[in-house]
Enzyme design. Structure first.
Site, PDB file in Angstrom:
ATOM      1  N   GLU A  50       5.236   6.157   7.229  1.00 58.54           N
ATOM      2  CA  GLU A  50       3.864   6.538   6.919  1.00 58.54           C
ATOM      3  C   GLU A  50       2.815   6.099   7.936  1.00 58.54           C
ATOM      4  OE1 GLU A  50       2.935   8.448   4.354  1.00 58.54           O
ATOM      5  OE2 GLU A  50       5.007   8.661   3.692  1.00 58.54           O
ATOM      6  N   SER A  99      24.945  -8.710 -57.450  1.00 58.35           N
ATOM      7  CA  SER A  99      25.214 -10.117 -57.745  1.00 58.35           C
ATOM      8  C   SER A  99      24.759 -11.071 -56.648  1.00 58.35           C
ATOM      9  CB  SER A  99      26.713 -10.323 -57.998  1.00 58.35           C
ATOM     10  OG  SER A  99      27.076  -9.778 -59.244  1.00 58.35           O
TER      11      SER A  99
END
Length: 839
Positions: free
Chosen positions: A86, A471
């Site tokens: 770049e 239970s």
């Protein structure tokens, strides 16, 4: 000569004019430009990140994936790749490259448009933060002006750091560190030169050059960057050749998740959305949960393994689909197979399963299969022999004798890995499950698995499934009974009972699971064997429904779990697995009402603390005792007294109140004596009762209770020691029968055992110490009365002070209900593993 002077003059005039024009343009656009330092105040969109308490990433939630990185942590070859691609003069220019400016100016003068222009990294950064992508001279001037401002405000290293964290790389990846994870599944520090060049090559057109979108385009761009790096002497010839020869990886990776806990991530996401709104997804919040990664992994495995075992017992439902497989297809290259078949193989497989295609049945009763990656493998008979044909969920067909009884060529099937390193036939369970564990000391949730697979079902059964606990609810009934003066030695008649209530549609005749009656039974034995009739009588005649509801509500249960009638005794209300874990935590910690929580802390994008949980703590030492409270008149201990108790001395709030000033102490739900007695009774459930399968863990500190609801619609097991509470549930979302023989001890308990096997590995036994106010007395096993001289049928039992029974005639059995008919003796050898409600 005069012509030359004229040309030179015109050139100088043009140059001065150009400079003046640039300066004039700068001052023209300058007032409309933001200050460069405002970059510091512009937040980057950073996703929500969720972690376990030991730092493992659970999830990353947000539209943009971004992982911030500091310049000093960026490998040099990554920086060089972006400079080569770049801006080769990045560390030299003042923010603009005059060559690029002249080129852009020339294009504008000759065509009226700016088709390209050598924007520096600083200019690209300025454009990304403040400007649009319009190809106009006005935008270029603004861009250049901002670049100069940025260069004056930041160092080159700071600019590079901003650039690498800001830029878009495609596939929702913002910033180079996120891009490394998305495209290569690596931390930025670990990427190669070839991978760095690939990332640098993406920037000009992320949608065109990212390797997931086009591997060919990505290779071309990567090679261009590598050539630039070689030209600029960033890499030598050997590195260049190696990088050029590196194959391009074209694969999209998710976040680098280290711990799978999707149900927890969703709980956190919803909570954060309530706190912070839509900023949740972009403001960079980090949430630390209470999860322990080891326990969470164990919970997920135990749940999935338990469901897969359950679905095997219910029978094989057949392949996903049937695909036509020809010899011509098998002879061709896998990549040339029809796309429809490749898509079938690549479909999502829930719960860690895999998809495979059966291509051959072999004489040794194995099957040849092809996986989604094209790899051919074998499915041995050991992984197939379980597959009895499914009929209706209640029954199965005959056991298969050959591979052809189970599979056909062209079957598309699910498979699962085995511990032996082979494959086994599998299927996605129709039933679901939940596993949750928490620390009884403060309610911190250490693991939570809300279903077999979050992708296929986001319904969290730990927090959202209100089911009958059966239970497994009985310990709370027995706790309420103790509060009303009963003891573990209280004898209740186990015989038929008929309940009439306006809340019930018809007379209720509860039964024991076995269908038998056992006559006079001590409460400890009744809970150990999970006898329904004793529990119902205990609630109605020995406790009172109103008293029980008031007492049990202190455990954290809401109205849905507390029906105001006799069915409360058998857990006929509705509670979530988390409700049950919270209730069991009260029993495990000695009676303190802690509350479950899962978010430990929340941090902002800069690491600042925004929230820290302040849970209620089970703190015995925090309880004030007026008789022990230290006053100003209390003499200090002498050195000799300190030396005598130094090893065992544990100061509490009464002797050292300053040590406990900052503790958020949990209130008491039940007394320490009540909690101790229920713990001890539940320990018998594990050692010799309906939960005795848990003895395979080889521990002596486990208390627990099985549970099965009406018509076997829910299977439960909850258990604990002093350090950890865990609850497991198995059932169908459609609330249907699990099938013959499927109850708490067979269906839910194995899931609990598998979890606890990992959770308690290497952890010493830890039970609640016996509190003051507990006595240990020898009693007669049948009557529950204190043993008389010469009595041989005896045992020791725990009582609260003041509650040791006084019997006028220890030789006779109490006849509380005058209806002992149809009873039989309680024979442990013939007792079933469960004793659950059938009404």
């Amino acid at each position: 000569m005069r012509t030359l002077i004229l040309v030179a003059g015109l050139g100088a005039f043009a140059a001065v004019g150009a400079v003046a024009g640039v300066i004039g343009a700068y001052y023209y656009v300058a007032p409309s430009l933001p200050q460069a330092e405002t970059i510091r105040d512009i937040p980057l969109q950073i996703p929500l990140r969720i972690f376990s308490r030991d730092g493992r990433l659970i999830s990353e939630i947000g539209e943009r994936r971004r992982v911030l990185v500091r310049y000093e942590d960026v490998p040099p070859h990554v920086v060089e790749a972006f400079i080569a691609a770049e801006d080769r003069r990045f560390f030299e220019h003042p923010g603009i490259d005059y060559r690029g400016v002249i080129r852009a100016l020339f294009q504008w003068l000759t065509s009226g448009n700016v088709e390209s222009g050598g924007s520096t990294l600083t200019q690209q950064l300025a454009r990304s933060y403040f400007l649009n992508l319009d190809q106009t001279l006005d935008r270029k001037f603004k861009e250049a002006s901002l670049a100069v401002r940025i260069e004056n405000e930041f160092s080159k290293e700071q600019i590079m750091e901003l650039f690498l964290n800001k830029m878009f790389f495609g596939q929702r990846a913002y910033g180079v560190a996120a891009a490394a994870q998305v495209f290569f599944n690596k931390d930025l520090q670990d990427i190669s030169i070839a991978e760095a060049a690939t990332l640098a090559g993406v920037l000009p057109a992320p949608s065109r050059y990212n390797p997931v979108r086009s591997a060919t385009n990505a290779v071309n761009r990567r090679n261009y960057v590598l050539r630039r790096m070689r030209t600029l002497h960033f890499i030598d010839e050997a590195e260049y050749e190696e990088a050029m020869a590196t194959p391009m990886v074209s694969h999209l990776y998710g976040a680098a998740v280290e711990l799978h806990a999707d149900y927890v991530a969703e709980i956190v996401r919803r909570d954060m959305l309530k706190r912070y709104g839509e900023d949740t997804y972009t403001a960079g919040y980090q949430v630390v949960t209470t999860l322990d990664s080891r326990l969470q992994s164990a919970a997920t495995y135990a749940l999935r393994n338990g469901l897969l075992e359950f679905t095997r017992r219910r029978g094989y439902r057949g392949p996903i689909k049937q695909i036509e497989v020809s010899e011509e297809l098998l002879a061709s290259e896998f990549v040339d197979w029809p796309q429809a078949i490749l898509d079938d193989l690549d479909q999502y497989a829930p719960g860690g399963l895999r998809v495979a295609l059966v291509t051959r049945l072999n004489e040794d009763n194995s099957a040849t299969i092809v996986l989604s990656n094209g790899r051919q493998d074998s499915l041995p008979w050991q992984g197939l022999g379980w597959a009895k044909p499914y009929i209706d969920g209640m029954s199965t067909g005959p056991k298969p004798e050959a591979v052809g009884d189970v599979l056909s060529v062209g079957d598309l099937i699910f498979i699962m890995p085995t511990t032996a390193g082979t494959w086994a036939l599998a299927q996605v369970p129709e039933a679901q499950s939940a596993v949750v564990s928490l620390d009884p000391a403060d309610g911190a949730i250490s693991s939570l698995a809300g279903g077999f697979d979050f992708v296929t079902s986001k319904f969290n059964r730990v927090t959202q499934a209100y089911r009958q606990p059966g239970s497994s609810f009985k310990p709370f009934i027995y706790s309420a009974a103790l509060e009303q003066g009963n003891t573990a030695a209280t004898v209740i008649e186990d015989s038929p009972v008929v309940i009439r209530s306006s809340e019930l549609e018809a007379d209720w005749r509860p039964l024991n699971y076995t269908g038998r009656f056992y006559g006079p039974t001590r409460l400890r034995e009744a809970l150990t064997k999970s006898l329904n009739l004793v529990t119902v009588r205990l609630l109605l005649y020995g406790t009172g429904v109103g008293n029980a509801v008031t007492h049990i509500a202190r455990f954290g249960f809401g109205d849905a779990a507390l029906p105001r009638n006799g069915s409360l005794a058998l857990g006929a209300g509705n509670a979530t697995p988390l409700d049950m874990a919270q209730g069991y935590a009260v029993l495990a910690n000695g009676g303190f009402a802690v509350k479950p929580y899962i978010i430990d802390s929340i941090f902002g994008p800069e690491g600042e603390i925004l929230y820290r949980a302040e849970p209620l703590i089970a703190c015995r030492e925090c309880e004030i005792d007026d008789d022990k409270l230290r006053t100003s008149d209390t003499p200090a201990m002498t050195l000799e007294e300190m030396a005598d108790v130094a090893m065992d001395y544990r100061p509490d709030v009464n002797t050292a109140p300053e040590l406990y000033a900052g503790i958020n102490a949990a209130p008491r739900a039940i007394s320490a004596q009540n909690a101790f007695l229920i713990q001890d009774m539940m320990r018998d459930v594990v050692t010799r009762g309906t939960g005795r399968r848990a003895m395979v863990l080889g521990r002596t500190d486990l208390s627990g209770k099985t549970g099965t609801s009406n018509d076997r619609r829910d299977a439960w097991f909850g258990g604990f020691n002093a350090d950890l509470v865990a609850v497991t549930w198995v059932g169908y979302d459609e609330d249907r029968d699990l099938g013959p023989g499927e109850e708490g001890s067979r269906t839910a308990l194995p899931v609990w055992i598998e979890f606890m096997r990992v959770a308690l590995k290497g952890v010493p036994n830890h039970v609640m110490p016996m509190p003051a106010g507990i006595l240990n007395r020898k009693i007669n096993r049948e009557t529950g009365c204190p043993a008389s001289a010469g009595d041989r049928n005896t045992m020791f039992e725990y009582f609260r002070e003041g509650h040791v029974p006084v019997c006028d005639d220890a030789e006779s059995l109490p006849d509380l209900f005058n209806n002992p008919g149809n009873s039989s003796s309680l024979d442990p050898e013939k007792e079933e593993e469960e004793a659950e409600p059938l009404f």
